[in-house]
Write a protein that holds these residues in place. Structure first.
Motif, mmCIF file in Angstrom:
data_model
loop_
_atom_site.group_PDB
_atom_site.id
_atom_site.type_symbol
_atom_site.label_atom_id
_atom_site.label_comp_id
_atom_site.label_asym_id
_atom_site.label_seq_id
_atom_site.Cartn_x
_atom_site.Cartn_y
_atom_site.Cartn_z
ATOM 1 N N ASP A 4 0.798 -1.090 -0.356
ATOM 2 C CA ASP A 4 0.026 -0.163 -0.018
ATOM 3 C C ASP A 4 0.820 1.003 0.479
ATOM 4 N N THR A 5 2.277 0.978 0.542
ATOM 5 C CA THR A 5 3.176 2.602 0.290
ATOM 6 C C THR A 5 3.860 2.395 -0.821
ATOM 7 N N LEU A 6 3.782 1.403 -1.547
ATOM 8 C CA LEU A 6 4.901 1.127 -2.735
ATOM 9 C C LEU A 6 4.284 1.324 -4.106
ATOM 10 N N ARG A 7 4.693 2.067 -5.075
ATOM 11 C CA ARG A 7 4.396 2.541 -6.370
ATOM 12 C C ARG A 7 5.251 2.122 -7.199
ATOM 13 N N VAL A 8 5.217 0.982 -8.328
ATOM 14 C CA VAL A 8 5.976 0.912 -9.375
ATOM 15 C C VAL A 8 5.323 1.146 -10.612
ATOM 16 N N LEU A 9 6.276 1.662 -11.358
ATOM 17 C CA LEU A 9 6.054 2.153 -12.781
ATOM 18 C C LEU A 9 6.827 1.058 -13.945
ATOM 19 N N ASP A 10 5.697 1.231 -14.785
ATOM 20 C CA ASP A 10 6.122 0.651 -15.962
ATOM 21 C C ASP A 10 6.694 -0.567 -15.702
#
Length: 635
Positions: free
Chosen positions: A568-574
């Motif tokens: 929930d505290t992570l954002r991975v792009l592409d």
């Protein structure tokens, strides 16, 4: 459990006459101290040593100097008899426990002495008999903590800042409540698998313990360091930041051969110089953290150097090795076009006969789904369903209270450019904070060995990261994210996710190979729009974003992903599955290790015991069936 009523260390006791001249002394490098009680309830500290008569000193009217307790040093002044006991080379954890027990027992004894029975007083005419003090109970600890803020015979209340010490105040030590406050020495209880590693290290065996990211390897390492005598123990790490984290020095500083580019003969000559040779010969326990990033050729070279300089043909010249790290994480930095060589690929590694353990319990993350994903990423296997779950995080909004996500970059220069440009884009004037270094000429060394910058530039609105554990309960921990809200009295006020905090100067200490200490005093913040993956090792980030398109090393994606506290505290792009892979040599190493461990899967441990059936119990300590399960299972 360690006996907190006893302590093995070097002891020096001096008695002074009325002119302040030493007229009697007791000195021994290997003494044993214990707390005892007489038959009239008086508490004594007994110092004994081989071929010497035991010395008993009553714990009455004393002051304790414990500023260097984390270095295994303390002193106890017996003011009534003008005597001082100096303690050194004590395992820091044991010293802390011993002093705490002494304080707790004396705090509880104060109220008892006032109501001593007539029978006890009459018994005082008989020869004194002594017995060892019983272990501290929870009730005694609670009572001592309640009295910690009040003046006692041993630990008076701290003086007011407005009132200076006067002759009437005496020379008593600092408040005992410091024994219960935050300390560089960790004090949380160890779990079963951690105790297994600790026992192996204290038994004198060469040990390698591993585990996935967030399993508390560095925490356990600090506990091990605290349980060993400081004078003959050297804590090192492959990088400066990792060395600072465990209170040690870099392996290169310790070895005395630079980066290892010289020939073996030249390296032996360099390490044989008086300063370096003394360090090598004094060391009995060598600890190396982040062993995965130590080049194999360098490891072989220092092993040979150790044998030659110490004039001992045993592996590493007879030094006990305690190695810690995860080879699935960042590998050694390759030189020119030469392929990477891990430590486990060397003959030196095999000759050390390392006892191997793995920590399995993950402390950083509590989300079972995320832990399973990370375990797969660690070994370079990412099923389609898990890849889709990571890719779905690209749409998550993880920003909160104006705190933006830290961008993890594969290259340090990319992170620096992002931070500098974002800071310049903010309106308002810069506030500049320059570190106070104990030796300004060694600022570069402090830059390499600490995470805090020498020069910190901030503006209102700057995204920052906390670099020190300030308040664990409030979430003000190393790696916590925040944004600068204002400046008050020259200090930045930072809004973190759960709390506002005024960041004031903190102190970092770095050791040199010769035993000296360098210090840096600085605001514990760093710009955090972006961070490099290498610099993020050991951190737990509560708001992080990454693009893994530029990863260039095996394990780099795993290190980056495992910094996150949760999905929930992570954002991975592409995200793509092709960005995840593990080094084939590492996979082969763990597979071969599996085969070795299976052959010794069942071995007897601990004291010999017999069950009702007459069969001695056998404890299973290690197993690994397939790369999808933990390396070592301890039941």
């Amino acid at each position: 459990m360690e006996n907190e009523n006893g302590l093995s260390c070097s002891v020096k006791i001096e008695w002074l006459n009325t002119q302040g001249i030493v007229h009697r002394n007791f000195t021994h490098k290997s003494a044993y101290l214990r707390l005892i009680r007489s038959n009239v309830r008086e508490i004594f500290i007994e110092a004994s040593a081989p071929k010497s008569a035991a010395i008993k000193l009553q714990l009455k009217g004393i002051s304790v100097h414990k500023k260097f307790m984390n270095e295994g040093k303390a002193s106890i002044k017996f003011q009534d008899i003008n005597c001082t006991m100096y303690l050194s080379n004590a395992p820091p954890n044991q010293l802390l426990g011993f002093l705490r027990t002494m304080f707790v027992k004396m705090t509880g004894e104060k109220s008892n002495n006032a109501n001593t029975s007539l029978r006890t007083q009459l018994l005082s005419n008989k020869p004194k008999q002594f017995e060892e003090i019983s272990p501290v109970t929870c009730v005694e600890i609670d009572r001592a903590q309640a009295k910690a803020s009040k003046a006692t015979d041993t630990t008076p209340s701290p003086l007011s800042k407005k009132r200076k010490l006067s002759p009437k105040d005496g020379t008593k030590g600092p408040a005992a409540k410091k024994l219960y406050s935050s300390s560089p020495i960790p004090n949380e209880p160890l779990d079963i698998e951690q105790k297994e590693v600790m026992e192996a290290c204290l038994s004198g065996r060469n040990v390698f313990f591993t585990g996935s990211a967030g399993t508390g390897k560095s925490y356990l390492l600090k506990r091990i360091i605290g349980a060993l005598p400081p004078d003959v123990t050297t804590a090192t790490a492959s990088t400066g930041v990792a060395a600072c984290h465990i209170g040690g020095i870099t392996l290169h500083q310790f070895a005395g051969i630079g980066v290892g580019d010289a020939t073996l003969e030249r390296s032996i000559d360099l390490a044989s110089r008086p300063g370096s040779a003394t360090v090598w010969r004094k060391c009995k326990h060598l600890i190396i953290d982040e062993i995965s990033m130590v080049d194999g050729a360098y490891f072989e070279k220092i092993e040979t150097v150790a044998r030659k300089v110490r004039r001992n043909d045993r592996p590493f010249g007879g030094i006990q090795l305690i190695l810690c790290g995860d080879f699935f994480q960042l590998p050694p930095v390759g030189k020119s076009n030469n392929p990477v060589k891990f430590c486990f690929q060397t003959k030196a590694w095999d000759s050390c006969r390392l006892s191997t353990y793995e920590l399995k319990r993950v402390h950083r993350q509590s989300d079972d789904e995320f832990i399973k994903i990370l375990n797969k990423v660690r070994i370079g296997q990412i099923p389609e369903s898990m890849a889709q779950r990571l890719a779905a995080t690209s749409k998550q909004k993880i920003e909160k209270n104006g705190i933006l996500a830290t961008r993890l970059c594969s290259h340090t220069n990319d992170a620096n450019v992002i931070n500098e440009s974002k800071l310049e884009a903010l309106e308002g004037d810069k506030q500049i904070f320059v570190a106070e270094d104990s030796d300004p000429h060694l600022a570069k060394q402090l830059d390499q060995q600490t995470s805090v910058p020498n020069r910190l530039e901030l503006k209102v609105g700057a995204q920052v990261m906390l670099l020190k554990n300030i308040n664990l309960a409030a979430g003000l921990v190393n790696g916590a994210r925040g944004v600068v809200k204002s400046f008050e009295d020259g200090f930045p006020v930072v809004r973190f996710r759960n709390k506002e905090h005024t960041a004031k100067h903190e102190r970092w200490m770095v050791k040199t190979a010769g035993g000296a200490t360098l210090t840096r005093k600085q605001i514990p913040l760093k710009l955090a729009w972006a961070f490099s993956i290498h610099k993020s090792q050991g951190l737990t980030l509560d708001c992080v974003e990454m693009s893994l398109g530029k990863v260039f090393e095996a394990g780099q994606a795993y290190v980056a992903l495992s910094r996150a506290q949760s999905l929930d505290t992570l954002r991975v792009l592409d995200f793509k599955a092709s960005q995840v892979w593990a080094n084939q040599n590492v996979l082969d190493f763990y597979r071969s290790l599996n085969l070795q461990l299976e052959t010794m899967r069942l071995i007897p441990l601990g004291r010999k015991q017999t069950t009702k059936s007459g069969i001695k119990p056998i404890k299973r300590i290690m197993s690994m069936k397939g790369m999808n399960k933990p390396l070592v299972t301890i039941n």
